[in-house]
Design a protein around this motif. Structure first.
Motif, PDB file in Angstrom:
ATOM      1  N   UNK A  67       0.861  -1.171   0.000  1.00 23.64           N
ATOM      2  CA  UNK A  67       0.000   0.000   0.000  1.00 23.64           C
ATOM      3  C   UNK A  67       0.900   1.224   0.000  1.00 23.64           C
ATOM      4  N   UNK A  68       0.277   2.388   0.078  1.00 24.88           N
ATOM      5  CA  UNK A  68       1.065   3.619   0.140  1.00 24.88           C
ATOM      6  C   UNK A  68       1.892   3.706   1.421  1.00 24.88           C
ATOM      7  N   UNK A  69       1.558   2.861   2.388  1.00 25.58           N
ATOM      8  CA  UNK A  69       2.256   2.899   3.674  1.00 25.58           C
ATOM      9  C   UNK A  69       3.384   1.893   3.761  1.00 25.58           C
ATOM     10  N   UNK A  70       3.531   1.089   2.708  1.00 25.73           N
ATOM     11  CA  UNK A  70       4.617   0.127   2.721  1.00 25.73           C
ATOM     12  C   UNK A  70       4.163  -1.263   2.326  1.00 25.73           C
ATOM     13  N   UNK A  71       5.045  -2.234   2.563  1.00 24.73           N
ATOM     14  CA  UNK A  71       4.758  -3.616   2.207  1.00 24.73           C
ATOM     15  C   UNK A  71       4.892  -4.515   3.423  1.00 24.73           C
ATOM     16  N   UNK A  72       4.298  -5.674   3.316  1.00 26.90           N
ATOM     17  CA  UNK A  72       4.253  -6.622   4.424  1.00 26.90           C
ATOM     18  C   UNK A  72       4.413  -8.020   3.852  1.00 26.90           C
ATOM     19  N   UNK A  73       5.187  -8.876   4.531  1.00 27.77           N
ATOM     20  CA  UNK A  73       5.465 -10.220   4.027  1.00 27.77           C
ATOM     21  C   UNK A  73       5.202 -11.281   5.079  1.00 27.77           C
ATOM     22  N   UNK A  74       4.819 -12.444   4.615  1.00 25.37           N
ATOM     23  CA  UNK A  74       4.773 -13.595   5.500  1.00 25.37           C
ATOM     24  C   UNK A  74       6.204 -13.963   5.867  1.00 25.37           C
ATOM     25  N   UNK A  75       6.396 -14.462   7.077  1.00 25.95           N
ATOM     26  CA  UNK A  75       7.745 -14.821   7.519  1.00 25.95           C
ATOM     27  C   UNK A  75       8.383 -15.848   6.582  1.00 25.95           C
ATOM     28  N   UNK A  76       7.579 -16.723   6.032  1.00 25.79           N
ATOM     29  CA  UNK A  76       8.113 -17.812   5.206  1.00 25.79           C
ATOM     30  C   UNK A  76       8.705 -17.334   3.879  1.00 25.79           C
ATOM     31  N   UNK A  77       8.392 -16.096   3.474  1.00 25.15           N
ATOM     32  CA  UNK A  77       8.900 -15.614   2.180  1.00 25.15           C
ATOM     33  C   UNK A  77       9.820 -14.413   2.322  1.00 25.15           C
ATOM     34  N   UNK A  78       9.990 -13.900   3.516  1.00 25.11           N
ATOM     35  CA  UNK A  78      10.862 -12.739   3.718  1.00 25.11           C
ATOM     36  C   UNK A  78      12.267 -13.038   3.234  1.00 25.11           C
ATOM     37  N   UNK A  79      12.807 -12.082   2.492  1.00 20.61           N
ATOM     38  CA  UNK A  79      14.153 -12.239   1.963  1.00 20.61           C
ATOM     39  C   UNK A  79      14.202 -12.976   0.630  1.00 20.61           C
ATOM     40  N   UNK A  80      13.096 -13.598   0.242  1.00 21.98           N
ATOM     41  CA  UNK A  80      13.059 -14.332  -1.035  1.00 21.98           C
ATOM     42  C   UNK A  80      12.062 -13.722  -2.021  1.00 21.98           C
ATOM     43  N   UNK A  81      10.985 -13.158  -1.514  1.00 20.97           N
ATOM     44  CA  UNK A  81       9.945 -12.579  -2.361  1.00 20.97           C
ATOM     45  C   UNK A  81       9.940 -11.063  -2.206  1.00 20.97           C
ATOM     46  N   UNK A  82       9.652 -10.372  -3.299  1.00 22.32           N
ATOM     47  CA  UNK A  82       9.549  -8.919  -3.273  1.00 22.32           C
ATOM     48  C   UNK A  82       8.278  -8.498  -3.999  1.00 22.32           C
ATOM     49  N   UNK A  83       7.445  -7.745  -3.318  1.00 16.47           N
ATOM     50  CA  UNK A  83       6.239  -7.218  -3.933  1.00 16.47           C
ATOM     51  C   UNK A  83       6.490  -5.778  -4.357  1.00 16.47           C
ATOM     52  N   UNK A  84       5.991  -5.428  -5.525  1.00 17.86           N
ATOM     53  CA  UNK A  84       6.132  -4.058  -6.005  1.00 17.86           C
ATOM     54  C   UNK A  84       4.849  -3.653  -6.724  1.00 17.86           C
ATOM     55  N   UNK A  85       4.731  -2.366  -6.971  1.00 17.44           N
ATOM     56  CA  UNK A  85       3.479  -1.853  -7.526  1.00 17.44           C
ATOM     57  C   UNK A  85       3.767  -0.749  -8.525  1.00 17.44           C
ATOM     58  N   UNK A  86       3.090  -0.816  -9.664  1.00 16.50           N
ATOM     59  CA  UNK A  86       3.108   0.251 -10.649  1.00 16.50           C
ATOM     60  C   UNK A  86       1.708   0.856 -10.640  1.00 16.50           C
ATOM     61  N   UNK A  87       1.547   1.951  -9.926  1.00 13.47           N
ATOM     62  CA  UNK A  87       0.218   2.522  -9.763  1.00 13.47           C
ATOM     63  C   UNK A  87      -0.348   3.031 -11.079  1.00 13.47           C
ATOM     64  N   UNK A  88       0.525   3.519 -11.953  1.00  7.74           N
ATOM     65  CA  UNK A  88       0.051   4.039 -13.238  1.00  7.74           C
ATOM     66  C   UNK A  88      -0.579   2.934 -14.072  1.00  7.74           C
ATOM     67  N   UNK A  89      -0.084   1.707 -13.908  1.00  7.79           N
ATOM     68  CA  UNK A  89      -0.598   0.568 -14.662  1.00  7.79           C
ATOM     69  C   UNK A  89      -1.584  -0.257 -13.850  1.00  7.79           C
ATOM     70  N   UNK A  90      -1.839   0.160 -12.597  1.00  7.45           N
ATOM     71  CA  UNK A  90      -2.729  -0.610 -11.713  1.00  7.45           C
ATOM     72  C   UNK A  90      -2.271  -2.067 -11.617  1.00  7.45           C
ATOM     73  N   UNK A  91      -0.974  -2.237 -11.523  1.00  3.90           N
ATOM     74  CA  UNK A  91      -0.395  -3.582 -11.554  1.00  3.90           C
ATOM     75  C   UNK A  91       0.534  -3.796 -10.365  1.00  3.90           C
ATOM     76  N   UNK A  92       0.474  -4.982  -9.806  1.00  6.62           N
ATOM     77  CA  UNK A  92       1.457  -5.375  -8.806  1.00  6.62           C
ATOM     78  C   UNK A  92       2.229  -6.577  -9.320  1.00  6.62           C
ATOM     79  N   UNK A  93       3.422  -6.733  -8.761  1.00  8.06           N
ATOM     80  CA  UNK A  93       4.311  -7.820  -9.153  1.00  8.06           C
ATOM     81  C   UNK A  93       4.772  -8.555  -7.897  1.00  8.06           C
ATOM     82  N   UNK A  94       5.077  -9.819  -8.075  1.00  2.28           N
ATOM     83  CA  UNK A  94       5.682 -10.585  -6.990  1.00  2.28           C
ATOM     84  C   UNK A  94       6.895 -11.292  -7.564  1.00  2.28           C
ATOM     85  N   UNK A  95       8.057 -10.763  -7.247  1.00  6.58           N
ATOM     86  CA  UNK A  95       9.296 -11.393  -7.682  1.00  6.58           C
ATOM     87  C   UNK A  95       9.675 -12.449  -6.664  1.00  6.58           C
TER      88      UNK A  95
END
Length: 113
Positions: free
Chosen positions: A51-79
């Motif tokens: 969200x605009x306030x930041x990101x939050x991860x499950x403990x099991x994926x921290x350090x391995x998964x990265x969530x990002x957002x392109x607001x102009x495209x209304x798209x989120x990604x999960x690397x």
């Protein structure tokens, strides 16, 4: 709001994938989006949110998964990197508005050992 998730597939342990989820532009304000997953025989669980306030991860994926957002495209990604067999699941994206939470159809991620 309609959500279209893509990017799932079959990878070997240690491999990587990037999921995408695009929300249709409906004039509705989306204040947060996220990824959840449901493994066979298990309940749906949170993976990551953003969200605009930041990101939050499950403990099991921290350090391995990265969530990002392109607001102009209304798209989120999960690397996702360093994937493990226990990451195998159907991954769903969602979008939160003031009135309702919307869900996409899910995309399968299978990690083979």
């Amino acid at each position: 709001v309609q959500l279209q998730a893509s990017g799932g597939g079959l990878v070997l342990t240690g491999g990587s994938l990037t999921l995408s989820c695009q929300a249709s532009k409906s004039g509705v304000s989306i204040y947060a989006m996220g990824w959840y997953r449901r493994a066979p025989g298990k309940e749906r669980e949170l993976v990551a949110t953003i969200s605009d306030y930041g990101s939050n991860y499950a403990d099991s994926v921290k350090g391995r998964f990265t969530i990002s957002r392109d607001k102009a495209k209304n798209t989120i990604y999960l690397q996702m990197i360093s994937l493990k067999p226990e990451d195998t699941a159907v991954y769903f994206c969602n979008a939160n508005t003031a009135l309702k939470t919307f869900w996409g159809q899910g995309t399968q991620v299978t990690v083979s050992s």
